[in-house]
Every structure is written in structure tokens, then in C-alpha cells.
Design a protein around this motif. Structure first.
Motif, PDB file in Angstrom:
ATOM      1  N   GLY A  64       9.334   2.553  -4.067  1.00 48.52           N
ATOM      2  CA  GLY A  64       9.092   1.130  -3.884  1.00 48.52           C
ATOM      3  C   GLY A  64       8.242   0.494  -4.957  1.00 48.52           C
ATOM      4  O   GLY A  64       7.851  -0.667  -4.834  1.00 48.52           O
ATOM      5  N   SER A  65       7.957   1.210  -6.035  1.00 50.75           N
ATOM      6  CA  SER A  65       7.009   0.716  -7.035  1.00 50.75           C
ATOM      7  C   SER A  65       7.455  -0.601  -7.676  1.00 50.75           C
ATOM      8  O   SER A  65       6.624  -1.476  -7.926  1.00 50.75           O
ATOM      9  N   LEU A  66       8.745  -0.773  -7.928  1.00 51.91           N
ATOM     10  CA  LEU A  66       9.208  -2.039  -8.496  1.00 51.91           C
ATOM     11  C   LEU A  66       8.948  -3.184  -7.525  1.00 51.91           C
ATOM     12  O   LEU A  66       8.449  -4.239  -7.919  1.00 51.91           O
ATOM     13  N   PHE A  67       9.254  -2.973  -6.261  1.00 55.99           N
ATOM     14  CA  PHE A  67       9.044  -4.026  -5.275  1.00 55.99           C
ATOM     15  C   PHE A  67       7.564  -4.265  -5.025  1.00 55.99           C
ATOM     16  O   PHE A  67       7.150  -5.396  -4.767  1.00 55.99           O
ATOM     17  N   ILE A  68       6.753  -3.219  -5.091  1.00 56.76           N
ATOM     18  CA  ILE A  68       5.308  -3.389  -4.981  1.00 56.76           C
ATOM     19  C   ILE A  68       4.811  -4.249  -6.137  1.00 56.76           C
ATOM     20  O   ILE A  68       4.043  -5.191  -5.948  1.00 56.76           O
ATOM     21  N   LEU A 128       6.562  -6.412  -7.955  1.00 59.81           N
ATOM     22  CA  LEU A 128       7.104  -7.768  -7.919  1.00 59.81           C
ATOM     23  C   LEU A 128       6.503  -8.629  -6.809  1.00 59.81           C
ATOM     24  O   LEU A 128       6.509  -9.854  -6.914  1.00 59.81           O
ATOM     25  N   THR A 129       5.992  -8.014  -5.750  1.00 61.98           N
ATOM     26  CA  THR A 129       5.545  -8.797  -4.599  1.00 61.98           C
ATOM     27  C   THR A 129       4.056  -8.703  -4.306  1.00 61.98           C
ATOM     28  O   THR A 129       3.592  -9.311  -3.340  1.00 61.98           O
ATOM     29  N   HIS A 130       3.281  -7.973  -5.114  1.00 62.36           N
ATOM     30  CA  HIS A 130       1.889  -7.751  -4.720  1.00 62.36           C
ATOM     31  C   HIS A 130       1.067  -9.033  -4.685  1.00 62.36           C
ATOM     32  O   HIS A 130       0.215  -9.198  -3.813  1.00 62.36           O
ATOM     33  N   PHE A 131       1.320  -9.986  -5.570  1.00 62.83           N
ATOM     34  CA  PHE A 131       0.560 -11.236  -5.523  1.00 62.83           C
ATOM     35  C   PHE A 131       0.940 -12.062  -4.293  1.00 62.83           C
ATOM     36  O   PHE A 131       0.082 -12.718  -3.696  1.00 62.83           O
ATOM     37  N   GLN A 132       2.207 -12.034  -3.909  1.00 60.19           N
ATOM     38  CA  GLN A 132       2.621 -12.779  -2.732  1.00 60.19           C
ATOM     39  C   GLN A 132       1.975 -12.209  -1.472  1.00 60.19           C
ATOM     40  O   GLN A 132       1.513 -12.964  -0.609  1.00 60.19           O
ATOM     41  N   PHE A 133       1.936 -10.888  -1.367  1.00 61.55           N
ATOM     42  CA  PHE A 133       1.315 -10.278  -0.195  1.00 61.55           C
ATOM     43  C   PHE A 133      -0.203 -10.466  -0.210  1.00 61.55           C
ATOM     44  O   PHE A 133      -0.817 -10.614   0.844  1.00 61.55           O
ATOM     45  N   ARG A 134      -0.798 -10.483  -1.387  1.00 59.62           N
ATOM     46  CA  ARG A 134      -2.233 -10.748  -1.487  1.00 59.62           C
ATOM     47  C   ARG A 134      -2.532 -12.166  -1.007  1.00 59.62           C
ATOM     48  O   ARG A 134      -3.478 -12.388  -0.250  1.00 59.62           O
ATOM     49  N   VAL A 162       2.050  -1.652   1.247  1.00 58.73           N
ATOM     50  CA  VAL A 162       2.887  -1.535   2.451  1.00 58.73           C
ATOM     51  C   VAL A 162       3.939  -2.631   2.467  1.00 58.73           C
ATOM     52  O   VAL A 162       5.109  -2.388   2.776  1.00 58.73           O
ATOM     53  N   GLY A 163       3.550  -3.848   2.097  1.00 57.91           N
ATOM     54  CA  GLY A 163       4.512  -4.946   2.038  1.00 57.91           C
ATOM     55  C   GLY A 163       5.612  -4.691   1.023  1.00 57.91           C
ATOM     56  O   GLY A 163       6.785  -4.924   1.298  1.00 57.91           O
ATOM     57  N   GLY A 164       5.252  -4.204  -0.166  1.00 60.17           N
ATOM     58  CA  GLY A 164       6.248  -3.874  -1.185  1.00 60.17           C
ATOM     59  C   GLY A 164       7.165  -2.752  -0.744  1.00 60.17           C
ATOM     60  O   GLY A 164       8.370  -2.769  -1.019  1.00 60.17           O
ATOM     61  N   TYR A 165       6.608  -1.776  -0.037  1.00 61.94           N
ATOM     62  CA  TYR A 165       7.422  -0.671   0.484  1.00 61.94           C
ATOM     63  C   TYR A 165       8.469  -1.197   1.475  1.00 61.94           C
ATOM     64  O   TYR A 165       9.637  -0.823   1.406  1.00 61.94           O
ATOM     65  N   PHE A 166       8.046  -2.085   2.365  1.00 58.31           N
ATOM     66  CA  PHE A 166       8.996  -2.623   3.340  1.00 58.31           C
ATOM     67  C   PHE A 166      10.022  -3.543   2.690  1.00 58.31           C
ATOM     68  O   PHE A 166      11.170  -3.619   3.145  1.00 58.31           O
ATOM     69  N   MET A 167       9.639  -4.232   1.639  1.00 60.07           N
ATOM     70  CA  MET A 167      10.616  -5.033   0.897  1.00 60.07           C
ATOM     71  C   MET A 167      11.669  -4.121   0.259  1.00 60.07           C
ATOM     72  O   MET A 167      12.858  -4.451   0.239  1.00 60.07           O
ATOM     73  N   TRP A 168      11.242  -2.982  -0.265  1.00 58.93           N
ATOM     74  CA  TRP A 168      12.169  -2.008  -0.837  1.00 58.93           C
ATOM     75  C   TRP A 168      13.129  -1.488   0.235  1.00 58.93           C
ATOM     76  O   TRP A 168      14.338  -1.385   0.001  1.00 58.93           O
ATOM     77  N   GLN A 169      12.583  -1.175   1.417  1.00 60.87           N
ATOM     78  CA  GLN A 169      13.429  -0.685   2.507  1.00 60.87           C
ATOM     79  C   GLN A 169      14.427  -1.755   2.950  1.00 60.87           C
ATOM     80  O   GLN A 169      15.588  -1.458   3.238  1.00 60.87           O
TER      81      GLN A 169
END
Length: 96
Positions: A19-23, A25-31, A58-65
Motif C-alpha cells: 500500500g505504499s503508493l496509496f499511503i 498519495l493520500t497521507h496529507f488527506q488523511f492527516r 492505515v487509511g492508505g492501506y485501506f485505499m489500496w485494498q
């Protein structure tokens, strides 16, 4: 490099790597979502930076899933047509 790890660590590392790519790409949004949920000012500092990191991962991981699930749903009709997921265009497909 072979490395022995405890069994419970392997799924955590595999999930973080997958999920590293999704983490990323989305870490600022989840922050920002976490700041909103906890009612922190947008430009103030988080009192618990580890919470922001964990929430973003965790948010990036679920986005990947979710992406994997959606792509599997989209691939089902293609597989029924016999494409087996290979939908690359070839030079012979253009009709020229």
C-alpha cells in the motif's frame, strides 16, 4: 538478503509495502481528516504526531485494498470475454 522475521511482522510489512503508493498519495488527506475529526487548527501542530502517521498509514492501506477490490470487479467482465486481464492494445488491434 534473507532475513528471518516473526510471523506477526510479515503481514504488517507486506501490507505497508503493497500500500505504499496509496499511503504516499493520500497521507496529507488523511492527516487533514484527522485534524478535522480532532478539532485541531489547520496550521497548528498535532500533539501526537505518531497518531497522524498511524492514521495515514492505515487509511492508505485501506485505499489500496479498495483499489484492489474495485479493479477485481472491473476485471470480471473482461475475464468472461476471455481477455484474462490482458487488455493491452496491439498493433494488429487498430485495424490498419
Amino acid at each position: 538478503i534473507p532475513l528471518r522475521l516473526p510471523r506477526f511482522v510479515v503481514p504488517l510489512l507486506t501490507g505497508a509495502a503493497g500500500g505504499s503508493l496509496f499511503i504516499y498519495l493520500t497521507h496529507f488527506q488523511f492527516r487533514s481528516l484527522l485534524r478535522h475529526l480532532l478539532n485541531f487548527e489547520l496550521h497548528g501542530s498535532m500533539p501526537w504526531p505518531w497518531l497522524s502517521i498511524a492514521f495515514s498509514m492505515v487509511g492508505g492501506y485501506f485505499m489500496w485494498q479498495a483499489w484492489n477490490f474495485a479493479s477485481q470487479l472491473a476485471a470480471r467482465p473482461l475475464r468472461r470475454l476471455g481477455l484474462r486481464g490482458d487488455v493491452r492494445l496491439r498493433s494488429t488491434d487498430s485495424g490498419l
